[in-house]
Design a protein around this motif. Structure first.
Motif, PDB file in Angstrom:
ATOM      1  N   MET A   1      34.046  46.090  26.207  1.00 40.46           N
ATOM      2  CA  MET A   1      35.283  45.353  26.209  1.00 40.46           C
ATOM      3  C   MET A   1      36.117  45.725  27.441  1.00 40.46           C
ATOM      4  SD  MET A   1      38.454  45.224  23.522  1.00 40.46           S
ATOM      5  CE  MET A   1      39.013  46.861  23.757  1.00 40.46           C
ATOM      6  N   MET A   2      36.135  47.002  27.812  1.00 44.65           N
ATOM      7  CA  MET A   2      36.959  47.412  28.952  1.00 44.65           C
ATOM      8  C   MET A   2      36.447  46.806  30.252  1.00 44.65           C
ATOM      9  SD  MET A   2      38.304  51.264  28.304  1.00 44.65           S
ATOM     10  CE  MET A   2      36.802  52.004  27.718  1.00 44.65           C
ATOM     11  N   ARG A   3      35.137  46.640  30.370  1.00 46.82           N
ATOM     12  CA  ARG A   3      34.599  46.009  31.579  1.00 46.82           C
ATOM     13  C   ARG A   3      35.044  44.553  31.657  1.00 46.82           C
ATOM     14  NH1 ARG A   3      28.564  48.520  32.531  1.00 46.82           N
ATOM     15  NH2 ARG A   3      29.279  50.666  32.647  1.00 46.82           N
ATOM     16  N   LYS A   4      35.108  43.893  30.512  1.00 46.23           N
ATOM     17  CA  LYS A   4      35.600  42.519  30.469  1.00 46.23           C
ATOM     18  C   LYS A   4      37.073  42.486  30.897  1.00 46.23           C
ATOM     19  CE  LYS A   4      36.024  38.536  27.410  1.00 46.23           C
ATOM     20  NZ  LYS A   4      35.860  38.034  26.054  1.00 46.23           N
ATOM     21  N   MET A   5      37.842  43.479  30.462  1.00 49.00           N
ATOM     22  CA  MET A   5      39.248  43.576  30.864  1.00 49.00           C
ATOM     23  C   MET A   5      39.359  43.747  32.382  1.00 49.00           C
ATOM     24  SD  MET A   5      40.693  46.103  27.857  1.00 49.00           S
ATOM     25  CE  MET A   5      42.277  46.389  28.623  1.00 49.00           C
ATOM     26  N   VAL A   6      38.503  44.594  32.959  1.00 44.04           N
ATOM     27  CA  VAL A   6      38.520  44.838  34.401  1.00 44.04           C
ATOM     28  C   VAL A   6      38.206  43.544  35.151  1.00 44.04           C
ATOM     29  CG1 VAL A   6      37.340  46.014  36.303  1.00 44.04           C
ATOM     30  CG2 VAL A   6      37.958  47.286  34.255  1.00 44.04           C
ATOM     31  N   GLU A   7      37.152  42.847  34.725  1.00 45.05           N
ATOM     32  CA  GLU A   7      36.756  41.608  35.390  1.00 45.05           C
ATOM     33  C   GLU A   7      37.863  40.565  35.315  1.00 45.05           C
ATOM     34  OE1 GLU A   7      33.053  40.413  33.641  1.00 45.05           O
ATOM     35  OE2 GLU A   7      32.071  42.284  34.225  1.00 45.05           O
ATOM     36  N   TRP A   8      38.467  40.422  34.137  1.00 48.09           N
ATOM     37  CA  TRP A   8      39.530  39.428  33.965  1.00 48.09           C
ATOM     38  C   TRP A   8      40.738  39.781  34.822  1.00 48.09           C
ATOM     39  CZ3 TRP A   8      44.569  39.172  32.191  1.00 48.09           C
ATOM     40  CH2 TRP A   8      45.052  37.903  31.909  1.00 48.09           C
ATOM     41  N   ASN A   9      41.126  41.035  34.820  1.00 45.28           N
ATOM     42  CA  ASN A   9      42.310  41.441  35.574  1.00 45.28           C
ATOM     43  C   ASN A   9      42.089  41.354  37.076  1.00 45.28           C
ATOM     44  OD1 ASN A   9      45.116  42.562  35.494  1.00 45.28           O
ATOM     45  ND2 ASN A   9      44.107  44.128  36.718  1.00 45.28           N
ATOM     46  N   LYS A  11      40.760  38.999  38.612  1.00 47.17           N
ATOM     47  CA  LYS A  11      41.119  37.630  38.978  1.00 47.17           C
ATOM     48  C   LYS A  11      42.592  37.336  38.694  1.00 47.17           C
ATOM     49  CE  LYS A  11      36.485  36.169  37.835  1.00 47.17           C
ATOM     50  NZ  LYS A  11      35.671  35.609  36.788  1.00 47.17           N
ATOM     51  N   ALA A  12      43.089  37.787  37.560  1.00 48.68           N
ATOM     52  CA  ALA A  12      44.444  37.426  37.116  1.00 48.68           C
ATOM     53  C   ALA A  12      45.539  38.288  37.746  1.00 48.68           C
ATOM     54  CB  ALA A  12      44.534  37.514  35.598  1.00 48.68           C
ATOM     55  N   LYS A  13      45.213  39.523  38.148  1.00 43.81           N
ATOM     56  CA  LYS A  13      46.175  40.435  38.770  1.00 43.81           C
ATOM     57  C   LYS A  13      47.421  40.676  37.905  1.00 43.81           C
ATOM     58  CE  LYS A  13      43.949  40.667  42.754  1.00 43.81           C
ATOM     59  NZ  LYS A  13      43.165  41.794  43.106  1.00 43.81           N
ATOM     60  N   GLU A  19      47.283  50.740  37.488  1.00 46.90           N
ATOM     61  CA  GLU A  19      46.835  50.467  36.119  1.00 46.90           C
ATOM     62  C   GLU A  19      45.388  49.982  36.136  1.00 46.90           C
ATOM     63  OE1 GLU A  19      51.003  49.170  33.949  1.00 46.90           O
ATOM     64  OE2 GLU A  19      49.935  47.690  35.166  1.00 46.90           O
ATOM     65  N   GLN A  20      45.032  49.158  37.111  1.00 44.09           N
ATOM     66  CA  GLN A  20      43.659  48.668  37.245  1.00 44.09           C
ATOM     67  C   GLN A  20      42.704  49.834  37.500  1.00 44.09           C
ATOM     68  OE1 GLN A  20      42.269  45.716  36.831  1.00 44.09           O
ATOM     69  NE2 GLN A  20      40.373  45.802  37.982  1.00 44.09           N
ATOM     70  N   GLU A  21      43.082  50.723  38.389  1.00 43.03           N
ATOM     71  CA  GLU A  21      42.258  51.896  38.702  1.00 43.03           C
ATOM     72  C   GLU A  21      42.073  52.770  37.459  1.00 43.03           C
ATOM     73  OE1 GLU A  21      42.263  55.798  41.661  1.00 43.03           O
ATOM     74  OE2 GLU A  21      43.810  54.263  41.892  1.00 43.03           O
ATOM     75  N   TYR A  22      43.143  52.941  36.701  1.00 44.70           N
ATOM     76  CA  TYR A  22      43.112  53.715  35.459  1.00 44.70           C
ATOM     77  C   TYR A  22      42.096  53.105  34.490  1.00 44.70           C
ATOM     78  CZ  TYR A  22      45.190  56.150  31.399  1.00 44.70           C
ATOM     79  OH  TYR A  22      45.409  56.930  30.295  1.00 44.70           O
ATOM     80  N   LEU A  23      42.149  51.793  34.338  1.00 43.56           N
ATOM     81  CA  LEU A  23      41.239  51.083  33.444  1.00 43.56           C
ATOM     82  C   LEU A  23      39.792  51.213  33.914  1.00 43.56           C
ATOM     83  CD1 LEU A  23      40.833  49.173  31.040  1.00 43.56           C
ATOM     84  CD2 LEU A  23      41.395  47.275  32.559  1.00 43.56           C
ATOM     85  N   VAL A  24      39.565  51.080  35.206  1.00 42.60           N
ATOM     86  CA  VAL A  24      38.214  51.192  35.773  1.00 42.60           C
ATOM     87  C   VAL A  24      37.607  52.558  35.482  1.00 42.60           C
ATOM     88  CG1 VAL A  24      36.953  51.356  37.966  1.00 42.60           C
ATOM     89  CG2 VAL A  24      38.515  49.448  37.568  1.00 42.60           C
ATOM     90  N   LYS A  47      49.452  44.077  27.187  1.00 41.61           N
ATOM     91  CA  LYS A  47      50.071  43.410  28.345  1.00 41.61           C
ATOM     92  C   LYS A  47      49.184  42.260  28.831  1.00 41.61           C
ATOM     93  CE  LYS A  47      51.867  44.622  32.940  1.00 41.61           C
ATOM     94  NZ  LYS A  47      52.063  45.742  33.884  1.00 41.61           N
ATOM     95  N   MET A  48      47.885  42.490  28.869  1.00 41.97           N
ATOM     96  CA  MET A  48      46.950  41.467  29.319  1.00 41.97           C
ATOM     97  C   MET A  48      46.855  40.322  28.314  1.00 41.97           C
ATOM     98  SD  MET A  48      44.021  43.927  30.982  1.00 41.97           S
ATOM     99  CE  MET A  48      42.860  42.588  31.228  1.00 41.97           C
ATOM    100  N   GLN A  49      46.843  40.645  27.019  1.00 40.46           N
ATOM    101  CA  GLN A  49      46.780  39.610  25.986  1.00 40.46           C
ATOM    102  C   GLN A  49      48.013  38.720  26.027  1.00 40.46           C
ATOM    103  OE1 GLN A  49      45.985  42.154  22.578  1.00 40.46           O
ATOM    104  NE2 GLN A  49      43.957  41.237  22.373  1.00 40.46           N
ATOM    105  N   GLU A  50      49.171  39.292  26.322  1.00 38.29           N
ATOM    106  CA  GLU A  50      50.390  38.506  26.433  1.00 38.29           C
ATOM    107  C   GLU A  50      50.331  37.546  27.621  1.00 38.29           C
ATOM    108  OE1 GLU A  50      53.393  41.543  26.633  1.00 38.29           O
ATOM    109  OE2 GLU A  50      53.367  41.869  24.459  1.00 38.29           O
TER     110      GLU A  50
END
Length: 55
Positions: A1-9, A11-13, A19-24, A47-50
């Protein structure tokens, strides 16, 4: 799931660069998750779901 979050973010920024680095770090197993980090990751997910991210 976290990899999906990374991929989505990527593109969406929605998350900041830090925060992106933390997630990665967790998505690719560079750091281990504890309760503190789990709460931060949940906050980033919210935050991303919102902003339109769907599981």
């Amino acid at each position: 799931m976290m990899r999906k979050m990374v991929e989505w973010n990527t593109k969406a920024k929605i998350l900041s660069d830090k925060e992106q680095e933390y997630l990665v770090n967790f998505a690719y197993g560079l750091k281990k998750i504890n309760e503190f980090h789990e709460n931060n990751l949940k906050r980033h997910l919210k935050k991303m779901q919102e902003s339109g991210f769907e599981l």
